[in-house]
Design a protein around this motif. Structure first.
Motif, PDB file in Angstrom:
ATOM      1  N   PRO A 388      14.683  -8.050  16.322  1.00  0.00           N
ATOM      2  CA  PRO A 388      15.423  -7.800  15.077  1.00  0.00           C
ATOM      3  C   PRO A 388      14.510  -7.315  13.959  1.00  0.00           C
ATOM      4  CG  PRO A 388      15.092 -10.154  15.415  1.00  0.00           C
ATOM      5  CD  PRO A 388      14.634  -9.471  16.681  1.00  0.00           C
ATOM      6  N   VAL A 389      15.109  -6.607  13.041  1.00  0.00           N
ATOM      7  CA  VAL A 389      14.403  -6.127  11.857  1.00  0.00           C
ATOM      8  C   VAL A 389      14.809  -7.010  10.680  1.00  0.00           C
ATOM      9  CG1 VAL A 389      14.022  -4.194  10.289  1.00  0.00           C
ATOM     10  CG2 VAL A 389      14.352  -3.780  12.727  1.00  0.00           C
ATOM     11  N   THR A 390      13.835  -7.628  10.066  1.00  0.00           N
ATOM     12  CA  THR A 390      14.091  -8.486   8.919  1.00  0.00           C
ATOM     13  C   THR A 390      13.301  -7.975   7.718  1.00  0.00           C
ATOM     14  OG1 THR A 390      12.297  -9.986   9.546  1.00  0.00           O
ATOM     15  CG2 THR A 390      14.508 -10.504  10.375  1.00  0.00           C
ATOM     16  N   ILE A 391      13.633  -8.500   6.563  1.00  0.00           N
ATOM     17  CA  ILE A 391      12.921  -8.127   5.338  1.00  0.00           C
ATOM     18  C   ILE A 391      12.225  -9.359   4.786  1.00  0.00           C
ATOM     19  CG2 ILE A 391      13.140  -7.246   2.990  1.00  0.00           C
ATOM     20  CD1 ILE A 391      15.543  -5.658   3.864  1.00  0.00           C
ATOM     21  N   ILE A 415       9.941   4.724   9.920  1.00  0.00           N
ATOM     22  CA  ILE A 415      10.600   4.724   8.623  1.00  0.00           C
ATOM     23  C   ILE A 415      10.821   6.178   8.210  1.00  0.00           C
ATOM     24  CG2 ILE A 415      10.550   3.859   6.261  1.00  0.00           C
ATOM     25  CD1 ILE A 415      10.427   1.688   8.432  1.00  0.00           C
ATOM     26  N   ASN A 416      12.073   6.523   7.915  1.00  0.00           N
ATOM     27  CA  ASN A 416      12.406   7.912   7.616  1.00  0.00           C
ATOM     28  C   ASN A 416      12.290   8.253   6.135  1.00  0.00           C
ATOM     29  OD1 ASN A 416      13.097   8.237  10.366  1.00  0.00           O
ATOM     30  ND2 ASN A 416      15.126   7.414   9.972  1.00  0.00           N
ATOM     31  N   ASN A 417      12.262   7.249   5.277  1.00  0.00           N
ATOM     32  CA  ASN A 417      12.097   7.497   3.846  1.00  0.00           C
ATOM     33  C   ASN A 417      10.934   6.654   3.340  1.00  0.00           C
ATOM     34  OD1 ASN A 417      13.305   4.989   4.049  1.00  0.00           O
ATOM     35  ND2 ASN A 417      14.818   5.333   2.449  1.00  0.00           N
ATOM     36  N   ASN A 418      10.829   6.493   2.030  1.00  0.00           N
ATOM     37  CA  ASN A 418       9.796   5.631   1.444  1.00  0.00           C
ATOM     38  C   ASN A 418       8.390   6.021   1.902  1.00  0.00           C
ATOM     39  OD1 ASN A 418       9.078   3.417  -0.252  1.00  0.00           O
ATOM     40  ND2 ASN A 418       8.823   2.109   1.534  1.00  0.00           N
ATOM     41  N   SER A 419       8.193   7.328   2.066  1.00  0.00           N
ATOM     42  CA  SER A 419       6.883   7.841   2.517  1.00  0.00           C
ATOM     43  C   SER A 419       6.448   7.201   3.834  1.00  0.00           C
ATOM     44  CB  SER A 419       5.816   7.594   1.439  1.00  0.00           C
ATOM     45  OG  SER A 419       6.154   8.237   0.233  1.00  0.00           O
ATOM     46  N   ASN A 420       7.461   6.906   4.675  1.00  0.00           N
ATOM     47  CA  ASN A 420       7.236   6.334   6.016  1.00  0.00           C
ATOM     48  C   ASN A 420       6.589   4.953   5.969  1.00  0.00           C
ATOM     49  OD1 ASN A 420       6.240   9.621   6.501  1.00  0.00           O
ATOM     50  ND2 ASN A 420       8.134   8.860   7.347  1.00  0.00           N
ATOM     51  N   SER A 421       6.712   4.286   4.829  1.00  0.00           N
ATOM     52  CA  SER A 421       6.097   2.962   4.675  1.00  0.00           C
ATOM     53  C   SER A 421       7.132   1.859   4.881  1.00  0.00           C
ATOM     54  CB  SER A 421       5.485   2.831   3.283  1.00  0.00           C
ATOM     55  OG  SER A 421       5.006   1.511   3.076  1.00  0.00           O
ATOM     56  N   LYS A 422       6.689   0.759   5.504  1.00  0.00           N
ATOM     57  CA  LYS A 422       7.556  -0.399   5.712  1.00  0.00           C
ATOM     58  C   LYS A 422       7.681  -1.257   4.454  1.00  0.00           C
ATOM     59  CE  LYS A 422       6.350  -0.920  10.631  1.00  0.00           C
ATOM     60  NZ  LYS A 422       5.739  -1.834  11.631  1.00  0.00           N
ATOM     61  N   THR A 433      17.234   0.854  -0.097  1.00  0.00           N
ATOM     62  CA  THR A 433      17.713   0.954   1.277  1.00  0.00           C
ATOM     63  C   THR A 433      16.687   1.674   2.141  1.00  0.00           C
ATOM     64  OG1 THR A 433      20.029   0.952   0.567  1.00  0.00           O
ATOM     65  CG2 THR A 433      19.549   1.791   2.777  1.00  0.00           C
ATOM     66  N   PHE A 434      16.175   0.961   3.146  1.00  0.00           N
ATOM     67  CA  PHE A 434      15.269   1.563   4.127  1.00  0.00           C
ATOM     68  C   PHE A 434      16.100   2.347   5.146  1.00  0.00           C
ATOM     69  CE2 PHE A 434      12.784  -2.088   2.653  1.00  0.00           C
ATOM     70  CZ  PHE A 434      11.516  -1.534   2.505  1.00  0.00           C
ATOM     71  N   ASP A 435      15.722   3.579   5.399  1.00  0.00           N
ATOM     72  CA  ASP A 435      16.263   4.362   6.512  1.00  0.00           C
ATOM     73  C   ASP A 435      15.218   4.348   7.619  1.00  0.00           C
ATOM     74  OD1 ASP A 435      18.619   5.113   5.219  1.00  0.00           O
ATOM     75  OD2 ASP A 435      17.629   6.780   4.217  1.00  0.00           O
ATOM     76  N   TYR A 436      15.626   3.899   8.809  1.00  0.00           N
ATOM     77  CA  TYR A 436      14.638   3.846   9.873  1.00  0.00           C
ATOM     78  C   TYR A 436      15.280   4.136  11.224  1.00  0.00           C
ATOM     79  CZ  TYR A 436      16.449  -0.955  10.402  1.00  0.00           C
ATOM     80  OH  TYR A 436      17.259  -2.063  10.578  1.00  0.00           O
ATOM     81  N   THR A 437      14.441   4.458  12.176  1.00  0.00           N
ATOM     82  CA  THR A 437      14.889   4.817  13.522  1.00  0.00           C
ATOM     83  C   THR A 437      14.171   3.937  14.534  1.00  0.00           C
ATOM     84  OG1 THR A 437      15.263   7.113  12.861  1.00  0.00           O
ATOM     85  CG2 THR A 437      15.064   6.675  15.225  1.00  0.00           C
ATOM     86  N   ILE A 438      14.951   3.385  15.462  1.00  0.00           N
ATOM     87  CA  ILE A 438      14.392   2.635  16.584  1.00  0.00           C
ATOM     88  C   ILE A 438      14.954   3.230  17.868  1.00  0.00           C
ATOM     89  CG2 ILE A 438      14.210   0.395  17.727  1.00  0.00           C
ATOM     90  CD1 ILE A 438      14.511  -0.948  15.046  1.00  0.00           C
ATOM     91  N   LYS A 439      14.070   3.733  18.677  1.00  0.00           N
ATOM     92  CA  LYS A 439      14.470   4.306  19.966  1.00  0.00           C
ATOM     93  C   LYS A 439      15.589   5.342  19.811  1.00  0.00           C
ATOM     94  CE  LYS A 439      11.637   1.582  22.155  1.00  0.00           C
ATOM     95  NZ  LYS A 439      10.391   2.106  22.674  1.00  0.00           N
ATOM     96  N   GLY A 440      15.471   6.189  18.802  1.00  0.00           N
ATOM     97  CA  GLY A 440      16.440   7.258  18.616  1.00  0.00           C
ATOM     98  C   GLY A 440      17.669   6.872  17.825  1.00  0.00           C
ATOM     99  N   GLN A 441      17.884   5.587  17.577  1.00  0.00           N
ATOM    100  CA  GLN A 441      19.041   5.134  16.813  1.00  0.00           C
ATOM    101  C   GLN A 441      18.650   4.947  15.356  1.00  0.00           C
ATOM    102  OE1 GLN A 441      21.408   1.940  18.328  1.00  0.00           O
ATOM    103  NE2 GLN A 441      21.213   2.581  20.457  1.00  0.00           N
ATOM    104  N   LYS A 442      19.495   5.461  14.478  1.00  0.00           N
ATOM    105  CA  LYS A 442      19.206   5.370  13.053  1.00  0.00           C
ATOM    106  C   LYS A 442      19.919   4.174  12.443  1.00  0.00           C
ATOM    107  CE  LYS A 442      18.199  10.250  12.242  1.00  0.00           C
ATOM    108  NZ  LYS A 442      18.500  11.455  11.431  1.00  0.00           N
ATOM    109  N   PHE A 443      19.198   3.507  11.545  1.00  0.00           N
ATOM    110  CA  PHE A 443      19.738   2.324  10.894  1.00  0.00           C
ATOM    111  C   PHE A 443      19.391   2.364   9.411  1.00  0.00           C
ATOM    112  CE2 PHE A 443      18.809   1.191  15.269  1.00  0.00           C
ATOM    113  CZ  PHE A 443      19.955   0.541  15.677  1.00  0.00           C
ATOM    114  N   GLN A 444      20.100   1.526   8.673  1.00  0.00           N
ATOM    115  CA  GLN A 444      19.785   1.301   7.267  1.00  0.00           C
ATOM    116  C   GLN A 444      19.776  -0.193   7.000  1.00  0.00           C
ATOM    117  OE1 GLN A 444      22.668   3.515   4.915  1.00  0.00           O
ATOM    118  NE2 GLN A 444      21.264   5.253   4.738  1.00  0.00           N
TER     119      GLN A 444
END
Length: 652
Positions: A388-391, A415-422, A433-444
């Motif tokens: 899981p992805v947590t903050i 990480i697709n935004n935020n200069s690719n930073s976590k 809102t973090f935009d990120y991709t895991i194994k080809g699936q995009k999430f926010q």
């Protein structure tokens, strides 16, 4: 041998399906020996030829990925030995009848597509092929005791060796255990073969997976609808391309429904069972592929688009560290169909079946690649669920510092935004809102911070560095006010309660702090007599008197030319207008000790000669002393205002 081989194919396909399917069945060795040993009467060359063709048809019925015929040349000459005589040519290279039968079979089926079996009549084995866009039937009796009279109508027939069979006067031919080829077959036989094959397999699917089907709402009804459509095909002689394609898509959508049911938790089965169900549906799907093959007339197949979907699926399945066994197998089948469609499309030869094969196999490839992608996403869903992805927040309590929100996960994440930073740093309360991709699936995922408080408490009722001439009531306020401390003359006032009056004179410091650590402090003074006036002379004087403002505070004199000292030349009053640390006040100086008027002496005049006694009168409000001199000597005991009688020179 046909029945035994058929049972062998069924058992092996069943096993393959049980382990997830999507494997090619290889017939590593098939054939039949002509010899005199096999009971009851041995196997002569004609029977060998018949059985070899039956086995060859069976191999194509089950779509074997590879079939190796044993043997081209017999390894011996003893006809009593079964092992010596599997060849289709003798040991001396003289062809057997099986050689000519095999040659004729290969010539007839070269470039042809196996369509399905036909139920023409009980005991008659019949199989339909699409040969250059036209039906071809290979048929034989499966019982040596039964011979079938078959009416050709407009059809023609040839025997196993390619020799034309002439019908009798009734237009019939006899079909025995030796296979015959039927030509000029009406197209309705296409649809009968497809209908028979598909409905049989639909029924098997419904029976084998009844429990799983019942778990998915509406699935059985959809299967029944499609099964009925396939049954209705038996009376069809022509079907348009669009309808065929739509039916094929509807059938493969059953697989999409299964995958989505698994994804939603409705269908709780193992991956292997899901793959088995998809494998069975794909087996039925071969009939729908055949339906498109015989129906397609326009070459509307976007092969490059299909390749794109395959490549996307391949990237999803193979370009990561998750082992996706079943999606990988499905994708390989998709690739095989694509390769066939692409190969056929590249052939210069043109015939009526070419368009059908290109369209159907390309569509089959596309639909399977969609399955592979969706199935792969199930693996990815599980991967994401297990990782899981947590903050994490650098601070969750109230703070006056920046707060950093950081994505935490064991998954491979981009990480697709935020200069690719976590990590994202909040300088104030808000969301990101973090935009990120895991194994080809995009999430926010949205980080929310509401614990930043960079606003210090406010203090009202007193001002910093102000002087107050009377009591004050300070008031500190803040949404997260933690404590308020009061210091008097550098000593903390114990048990101070805010919003209470401060009455005593002194120097005060009020400190207010909130839960985030923000502080506000105010220093002020209370003094009811912040200044005094000092006089240069307080006794009676005939000199000027200077009145000076003195204070422990900085004093600003607003009048008197901003001077703290005022000089009295005569008795009187002067009011200083003062500002002491913001406090406005007046301070009046009063002088009544100046006396610049000398005493008066009357009834005698200066330097005058009198012939008689005199009584000088001396007066002054502040008379201090009077001295009388006679002939330059002081007269002792002189009383003012008394008579002077003696003659002489006097000075008062």
């Amino acid at each position: 041998t046909y029945n035994a081989m058929n049972r062998l194919f069924i058992s092996h396909n069943k096993y393959i399906n049980e382990i997830g399917g999507f494997l090619k069945l290889y017939a590593t060795e098939y054939g039949i020996s002509s010899n005199t040993t096999v009971k009851p009467n041995g196997i002569d060359e004609s029977v060998q030829a018949d059985k070899l063709i039956e086995e060859s048809v069976l191999i194509q019925k089950y779509n074997a990925g590879l079939a190796i015929q044993y043997l081209f040349r017999s390894i011996g000459t003893d006809i009593t030995k079964q092992g010596d005589n599997y060849g289709i040519v003798n040991y001396n290279y003289v062809p057997k009848l099986a050689y000519y039968a095999d040659k004729n079979f290969l010539q007839n089926t070269n470039g042809a597509e196996y369509i399905g079996s036909l139920n023409i009549t009980n005991g008659l084995e019949a199989h339909a092929y699409d040969k250059d866009g036209h039906p071809l039937i290979i048929a034989w009796s499966n019982n040596t005791d039964n011979t079938y009279n078959f009416t050709l109508n407009q059809m023609t027939a040839k025997d196993i060796y390619g020799k034309e069979i002439t019908p009798d006067s009734n237009g019939q031919i006899q079909i025995t255990t030796s296979p015959v080829y039927l030509y000029n077959v009406p197209t309705n036989y296409f649809y009968q073969a497809i209908s028979n094959t598909a409905t049989t397999k639909y029924n098997e699917f419904t029976e084998n997976y009844a429990d799983q089907i019942s778990k998915v709402q509406g699935l059985q009804q959809t299967i029944n609808t499609l099964n009925q459509r396939m049954k209705d095909l038996s009376s069809t002689s022509n079907l348009d391309e669009t309808t065929s394609i739509n039916l094929m898509k509807q059938h493969f959508n059953l697989g999409n429904t299964l995958i989505q049911a698994y994804k939603s938790g409705t269908l709780q089965i193992e991956y292997v069972k899901l793959s088995s169900m998809l494998d069975a549906l794909n087996d039925i799907g071969n009939s729908f592929e055949d339906l498109v093959t015989v129906s397609a007339k326009t070459r509307n197949a976007n092969i490059s688009e299909t390749l794109d979907t395959i490549n996307k699926a391949d990237n999803l399945i193979n370009d990561n560290d998750i082992e996706m066994i079943y999606p990988s197998k499905i994708l390989q089948f998709s690739q095989d169909f694509y390769d066939k469609a692409s190969y056929i499309n590249g052939l210069e030869e043109e015939n009526d079946i070419k368009t059908g094969l290109i369209v159907s196999k390309n569509l089959h490839s596309k639909l399977l690649s969609d399955w592979a992608t969706q199935f792969a996403n199930l693996y990815i869903d599980t991967y994401i669920k297990n990782n899981p992805v947590t903050i994490d927040y650098s601070e969750t309590n109230p703070t006056n510092q920046n707060v950093t929100a950081t994505l935490r996960t064991n998954a491979q994440i981009t990480i697709n935004n935020n200069s690719n930073s976590k990590a994202y740093t909040f300088t104030q309360n808000g969301t990101f809102t973090f935009d990120y991709t895991i194994k080809g699936q995009k999430f926010q995922q949205t980080a929310t911070v509401n614990n930043i408080d960079k606003t210090a408490p406010t203090i009202e009722g007193v001002e910093n560095d102000r002087l107050y001439l009377s009591e004050v009531t300070p008031k500190a306020s803040d949404t997260n006010l933690k404590e308020v401390l009061l210091y008097k003359d550098n000593n903390q006032v114990q048990n101070y309660q805010q919003n209470t009056k401060i009455t005593e004179d002194g120097h005060y410091k009020l400190v207010a702090e909130d839960s985030a650590g923000n502080q506000t402090s105010v220093e002020f003074d209370i003094s009811r007599n912040p200044a005094i006036i000092d006089y240069s002379e307080v006794n009676l004087t005939n000199q000027d008197v200077v009145a000076t403002v003195n204070s422990n505070f900085d004093v600003n004199v607003k009048n008197n030319s901003n001077q703290k000292a005022y000089t009295f030349k005569e008795n009187g009053e002067f009011t200083f207008e003062l500002n002491i640390k913001g406090a406005e006040l007046q301070l009046t100086a009063k002088v009544d000790n100046i006396d610049k008027t000398p005493p008066t002496i009357t009834d005698v005049e200066d330097k005058k000669q009198y012939i008689d006694k005199v009584t000088p009168k001396i007066s002054d409000d502040n008379l201090n002393e009077v001295k009388l001199y006679f002939d330059s000597e002081e007269v002792q005991g002189y009383t003012p205002n008394s008579e002077i009688t003696g003659e002489g020179f006097y000075k008062i």
